[in-house]
Motif scaffolding. Structure first.
Motif, PDB file in Angstrom:
ATOM      1  N   ALA A   1       0.752  88.194 -41.963  1.00  0.00           N
ATOM      2  CA  ALA A   1       0.823  89.368 -41.090  1.00  0.00           C
ATOM      3  C   ALA A   1       0.973  90.647 -41.900  1.00  0.00           C
ATOM      4  O   ALA A   1       0.351  91.672 -41.599  1.00  0.00           O
TER       5      ALA A   1
ATOM      6  N   SER B   1      -0.567  80.548 -36.600  1.00  0.00           N
ATOM      7  CA  SER B   1       0.484  81.438 -36.108  1.00  0.00           C
ATOM      8  C   SER B   1      -0.105  82.655 -35.417  1.00  0.00           C
ATOM      9  O   SER B   1      -1.202  83.110 -35.763  1.00  0.00           O
TER      10      SER B   1
ATOM     11  N   GLN C   1       0.121  86.601 -34.983  1.00  0.00           N
ATOM     12  CA  GLN C   1       0.628  87.673 -35.821  1.00  0.00           C
ATOM     13  C   GLN C   1       0.220  89.015 -35.233  1.00  0.00           C
ATOM     14  O   GLN C   1      -0.685  89.097 -34.397  1.00  0.00           O
TER      15      GLN C   1
ATOM     16  N   THR D   1       3.387  89.196 -30.912  1.00  0.00           N
ATOM     17  CA  THR D   1       3.346  87.823 -31.424  1.00  0.00           C
ATOM     18  C   THR D   1       3.750  86.755 -30.423  1.00  0.00           C
ATOM     19  O   THR D   1       3.463  85.576 -30.638  1.00  0.00           O
TER      20      THR D   1
ATOM     21  N   SER E   1       5.250  87.840 -37.170  1.00  0.00           N
ATOM     22  CA  SER E   1       4.483  86.622 -36.949  1.00  0.00           C
ATOM     23  C   SER E   1       5.338  85.608 -36.206  1.00  0.00           C
ATOM     24  O   SER E   1       6.562  85.595 -36.337  1.00  0.00           O
TER      25      SER E   1
ATOM     26  N   SER F   1      -3.307  83.996 -37.273  1.00  0.00           N
ATOM     27  CA  SER F   1      -3.356  84.017 -38.732  1.00  0.00           C
ATOM     28  C   SER F   1      -4.666  83.384 -39.211  1.00  0.00           C
ATOM     29  O   SER F   1      -5.243  82.533 -38.525  1.00  0.00           O
TER      30      SER F   1
END
Length: 246
Positions: free
Chosen positions: A141, A107, A109, A224, A96, A127
């Motif tokens: 993640a 985020s 991930q 990511t 992530s 996320s």
């Protein structure tokens, strides 16, 4: 496929437009088809570009970013995803990039699973909620990856390849790995216990194993964030994408 500091954000009034930008959703859809079928190396780029498909969300900069992915594919058209080998053990990686989205602080991930010489499953996404720490982002993640691990393990068992020992999931955050194994959460992490107890339960039931891996060896890093040319090329090989002429 994506500039390291791309700075992509939703189109704003006054931003540059492009006469072909109305075809942006069609182009991103075509890139998504390639990504899902055989090109995990463009998964993060496609995930980012897909965030701006909605009406009024894309402009010239997004169109140019999508064309950049096309240029990358043209220069790597001889990449082939090599599947096979004698290995029958499922191995996963999750990662992530904490709060990297400037608009909502969610985020990025991703995860992937290998069987033999190459990856058979991969995903790049955002996320489901804003994480309050890198550990929480990594746990998001890992949770997504563990759900995929259970499904793949069950499918392989039905095909006559029971996963014993259970699938291994590698993560480059030691705190996250500890949370999947320890009996109790600390006060700083109790807010994530209810939703992500799932991963620890799988570990306790011996349906999944988790372990720490160094960041440079975590192939899921490619899902990511945009990487340097050297790191992207190195992780592409680790995915099982090999340059083969003809």
């Amino acid at each position: 496929p994506l500039a390291v500091s791309h700075g992509l954000k939703a189109f704003q009034e006054g931003d540059e437009t492009h006469p072909e930008q109305h075809r942006y959703p069609e182009l991103v859809g075509s890139l998504m088809y390639l990504m899902v079928c055989t090109r995990p190396d463009i998964a993060h780029a496609v995930s980012v570009l897909a965030r701006f498909v909605g009406p009024g969300r894309h402009g010239a900069v997004h169109w140019k970013a999508a064309l950049r992915v096309l240029g990358y594919l043209k220069h790597t058209q001889d990449y082939k995803l090599i599947l096979g080998g004698s290995g029958t053990s499922l191995v996963g990686h999750s990662d992530s990039s904490w709060a990297d989205n400037q608009s909502d602080r969610k985020s990025s991930q991703g995860h992937c699973f290998s069987l033999g010489s190459g990856v058979i499953s991969w995903k790049a996404s955002r996320s489901p909620a804003v994480a309050l720490s890198t550990c929480e982002a990594e746990l998001y993640a890992a949770c997504s990856a563990s759900q995929e691990a259970v499904w793949l393990a069950d499918m392989l068992t039905l095909l006559g390849y029971p996963q014993n020992p259970p699938p291994m999931l590698w993560c480059d955050n030691e705190s996250t790995v500890s949370l999947t194994k320890e009996a109790g959460f600390s006060g700083r992490s109790k807010h994530i216990e209810a939703r992500y107890y799932f991963v620890r339960e799988l570990v306790q039931e011996k349906k999944l194993r988790t372990a720490h891996i160094s960041g440079k060896d975590n192939v899921a890093d490619i899902f990511t964030k945009p990487l340097s040319h050297e790191d992207h090329a190195r992780l592409t090989v680790m995915l099982g994408l090999i340059w083969m002429l003809g």
